[in-house]
Design an enzyme around this catalytic site. Structure first.
Site, short mmCIF file in Angstrom:
data_model
loop_
_atom_site.label_atom_id
_atom_site.label_comp_id
_atom_site.label_asym_id
_atom_site.label_seq_id
_atom_site.Cartn_x
_atom_site.Cartn_y
_atom_site.Cartn_z
N LYS A 141 0.84 -1.18 0.00
CA LYS A 141 0.00 0.00 0.00
C LYS A 141 0.88 1.24 0.00
O LYS A 141 2.04 1.12 0.37
CB LYS A 141 -0.94 -0.01 1.20
CG LYS A 141 -0.21 0.10 2.54
CD LYS A 141 -1.19 0.22 3.65
CE LYS A 141 -1.80 1.61 3.69
NZ LYS A 141 -1.45 2.35 4.90
N ASP B 92 -2.54 -6.47 2.12
CA ASP B 92 -3.22 -5.68 3.15
C ASP B 92 -2.93 -6.44 4.43
O ASP B 92 -3.51 -7.49 4.68
CB ASP B 92 -4.72 -5.64 2.88
CG ASP B 92 -5.41 -4.69 3.85
OD1 ASP B 92 -5.14 -4.80 5.07
OD2 ASP B 92 -6.21 -3.85 3.41
N HIS B 93 -1.99 -5.93 5.21
CA HIS B 93 -1.48 -6.77 6.30
C HIS B 93 -2.54 -7.07 7.36
O HIS B 93 -2.40 -8.01 8.11
CB HIS B 93 -0.20 -6.18 6.91
CG HIS B 93 -0.40 -5.03 7.84
ND1 HIS B 93 -0.67 -3.76 7.41
CD2 HIS B 93 -0.37 -4.97 9.19
CE1 HIS B 93 -0.78 -2.96 8.46
NE2 HIS B 93 -0.61 -3.67 9.56
N LYS C 265 -3.53 -10.77 9.90
CA LYS C 265 -3.58 -10.84 11.36
C LYS C 265 -4.39 -12.08 11.76
O LYS C 265 -5.44 -12.35 11.18
CB LYS C 265 -4.20 -9.56 11.94
CG LYS C 265 -3.28 -8.34 11.77
CD LYS C 265 -3.84 -7.13 12.47
CE LYS C 265 -3.05 -5.86 12.12
NZ LYS C 265 -1.83 -5.69 12.89
N HIS D 250 -7.54 -1.45 5.23
CA HIS D 250 -7.65 -2.33 6.39
C HIS D 250 -9.07 -2.45 6.94
O HIS D 250 -9.58 -3.53 7.20
CB HIS D 250 -6.75 -1.86 7.54
CG HIS D 250 -5.32 -1.59 7.12
ND1 HIS D 250 -4.69 -2.33 6.17
CD2 HIS D 250 -4.42 -0.68 7.54
CE1 HIS D 250 -3.43 -1.88 6.03
NE2 HIS D 250 -3.25 -0.87 6.84
N LYS E 22 -5.56 8.63 15.22
CA LYS E 22 -4.23 8.74 15.82
C LYS E 22 -4.40 9.49 17.13
O LYS E 22 -5.35 10.26 17.30
CB LYS E 22 -3.30 9.53 14.90
CG LYS E 22 -3.14 8.95 13.49
CD LYS E 22 -2.17 7.79 13.46
CE LYS E 22 -1.96 7.29 12.04
NZ LYS E 22 -1.27 5.99 11.99
C1 BG6 Z 1 -0.48 1.15 8.16
C2 BG6 Z 1 -0.80 2.62 8.21
O1 BG6 Z 1 -0.99 0.59 6.99
O2 BG6 Z 1 -1.03 0.50 9.27
C3 BG6 Z 1 -0.32 3.24 9.51
O3 BG6 Z 1 -0.19 3.29 7.12
C4 BG6 Z 1 -0.84 2.45 10.68
O4 BG6 Z 1 -0.75 4.59 9.61
C5 BG6 Z 1 -0.55 0.96 10.51
O5 BG6 Z 1 -0.24 2.93 11.86
C6 BG6 Z 1 -1.21 0.16 11.60
O6 BG6 Z 1 -0.82 -1.19 11.52
P1 BG6 Z 1 -0.86 -2.10 12.80
O7 BG6 Z 1 -0.56 -3.47 12.30
O8 BG6 Z 1 0.19 -1.58 13.73
O9 BG6 Z 1 -2.21 -1.97 13.39
#
Ligand code: BG6
Length: 498
Positions: free
Chosen positions: A153, A182-183, A187, A246, A347
């Site tokens: 992304k 899309d990580h 999860k 996400h 945030k």
């Molecule tokens: C990323 C965003 O894709 O995901 C970040 O660009 C965000 O802004 C992050 O902090 C959150 O990932 P995770 O796995 O820490 O929840």
């Protein structure tokens, strides 16, 4: 199918993602004995660096972030398979040299020339990298081998740019060799949503508008714009950074129909229908009524003072970019008619936590209404995505004692205690899936584009209309603006207290 040996070429190898996520993920796969033998890693980037320098930098970070710690005995042989390749992203000669290197590695490995190109550079180079790979013939695999691409992304910044990128990708790699990462889908708890829903006979019969009053998805972060992130973030904002990908992906897992099978397309066919069924907030009035955007003002996180969003490093002092968003969504399908879904992301909220809560309708309360204290709320199923991964179910119970009083209680399942071991990081699972040719947990072209369609309408109302909906504010370290509370109160609900 099984993950196969391959060479992983990471574009943007000097970046944060490579150091914090990708290489530690590969290392932890090695620790768990899951990394296929013969995997080689080539970091591709512009800065001059030797293999040794590259490895030292990676090791430093791995020591800090690796989930299983750092074991020199495993790292040393692992690192021997890491190399560095200096080249501009557009330099044809650099790709020619890369091709030669890959061939040499294949010969050494004795056969199988599988290649995984991981595009994790700054987004403005995505096109160049894809086109250069094609020009060098690297998009083609040798007989009996594969060449796959993972695209990080952000996948575009709106529908038009996403479509363009999709076109470039599809002209270079076959869709079945394309992995849009899309990580969140990697999860552990996100993967468990389908299992929870479709392997337990007690939930699915209730999973619809007859029994569910509403669903909330909260993704809270306490970080702000540390480490120069403001430069990227101020151009993106919460909606594009997290919701387009996400959170809409999580939503689609919660709201999808049962797929006919577990194939990549079987699952993605159903997910995309959810995104396609989102009611469009396509006028400034609809956006104002259903979407709250906000920025944080200076405040405190865990007692430490933090600046407001507009005072953050690399953020425009007059920025109109949202660092918080809350939305009311309507999914226009038979199953979800009349059930609002709420998403909030911000945030500088009090803590880092992501959860999905499914709120069931109240039981007919004729029996207990007259009791002192009445009936304390109803059933809520909470899927904790992170941290403290788990699932809990809130029920109403009789308070022990001689009189009849009702109290809420919680049935709680924690991954850590139930399974006695930590979950792998999302990137571990996803890298392995790609090596095995399984795209189920990656976004398909149509999913990405449908999501952008929805997002674009909101962005247009904010940035292109003559009557843009307002920007709300909240104190950093609080749970967001009051406008977001009102959004739920209008419907008779409130955000779950976390
Ligand atoms: C990323 C965003 O894709 O995901 C970040 O660009 C965000 O802004 C992050 O902090 C959150 O990932 P995770 O796995 O820490 O929840």
């Amino acid at each position: 199918s099984q993950p196969e040996p391959c060479t992983v070429v990471i574009f943007g190898a000097t970046g944060d993602l490579t150091h914090r996520k990708l290489v530690p993920a590969l290392y932890n796969l090695a620790v768990d004995g899951e990394l296929p033998t013969g995997v080689k890693i080539i970091g591709f980037a512009r800065r001059e660096k030797s293999d040794a320098e590259f490895r030292t930098g990676l090791e430093e970070l791995n020591r800090k972030v690796s989930r299983s710690g750092h074991d020199d005995k495993i790292w040393a042989p692992f690192a021997e398979n890491i190399h560095y390749h200096t080249s501009e992203f557009t330099d044809a000669d650099g790709y020619k040299r890369l091709a030669e290197r890959l061939d040499a590695i294949d010969r050494e490995r004795g056969g199988k020339g599988n290649r995984l190109f991981y595009i994790a550079s700054a987004p403005e180079f995505f096109d160049d990298i894809l086109i250069s790979l094609k020009n060098a013939g690297l998009n083609q695999a040798a007989e009996g081998c594969w060449a796959r691409v993972i695209v990080e992304k952000p996948f575009g910044t709106d529908l038009a740019t996403a479509k363009h990128l999709n076109q470039v990708v599809n002209e270079t790699f076959h869709e079945s060799d394309t992995y849009r990462i899309d990580h969140y889908l990697g999860k552990e708890t996100a993967q468990n949503i389908m299992v929870l829903r479709f392997a337990n006979s007690i939930f699915e019969p209730l999973w619809n508008s007859r029994f569910i009053s509403h669903v909330q998805i909260t993704c809270a972060e306490n970080l702000g714009m540390e480490g120069g992130r403001g430069g990227y973030y101020d151009k993106a904002g919460a909606l594009r950074d997290m919701v387009q990908n996400h959170l809409l992906q999580l939503l689609s897992l919660v709201a999808m129909e049962p797929p006919t099978d577990l194939s990549a397309d079987g699952v993605r066919d159903e997910k995309v229908k959810v995104i396609r069924s989102l009611r469009q907030w396509d006028t400034p009035e609809k956006v104002a009524a259903n979407v709250i955007r906000a920025q944080y003002l200076a405040g405190h996180i865990d007692g430490t003072p933090v600046p407001g969003y507009r005072e953050e490093d690399r953020v425009d002092p007059e920025s109109m970019t949202e660092a918080y968003i809350a939305l009311r969504l309507k999914i226009d399908t038979w199953r979800w008619s009349g059930v609002p879904f709420y998403i909030r992301m911000g945030k500088r909220l009090p803590k880092k936590t992501t959860e999905i809560s499914v709120h069931f309708k109240d039981a007919p309360c004729v029996l207990f209404n007259a009791l002192p204290g009445g009936v304390p709320g109803g059933n809520v199923l909470v899927i904790r995505i992170q941290p403290d991964e788990g699932i809990s179910l809130r029920m109403v119970s009789k308070l022990p004692g001689t009189s009849l009083r009702l109290e809420p209680v919680k049935m709680d399942f924690h991954y850590a205690t139930s399974f006695g071991k930590g979950s792998p990081e999302a990137y571990e699972r996803l890298l392995l899936d790609c090596m095995a040719g399984d795209a189920t947990l990656f976004a398909r072209r149509d999913e990405v584009e449908e999501a952008w369609k929805f997002i674009d309408n909101i962005e247009n109302a904010w940035h292109k209309s003559t009557t843009p909906p307002p920007m709300a504010t909240f104190t950093a370290g609080s749970w967001g603006p009051k406008e977001a509370d009102n959004l739920l109160q209008e419907d008779g609900f409130s955000w779950r207290r976390l």
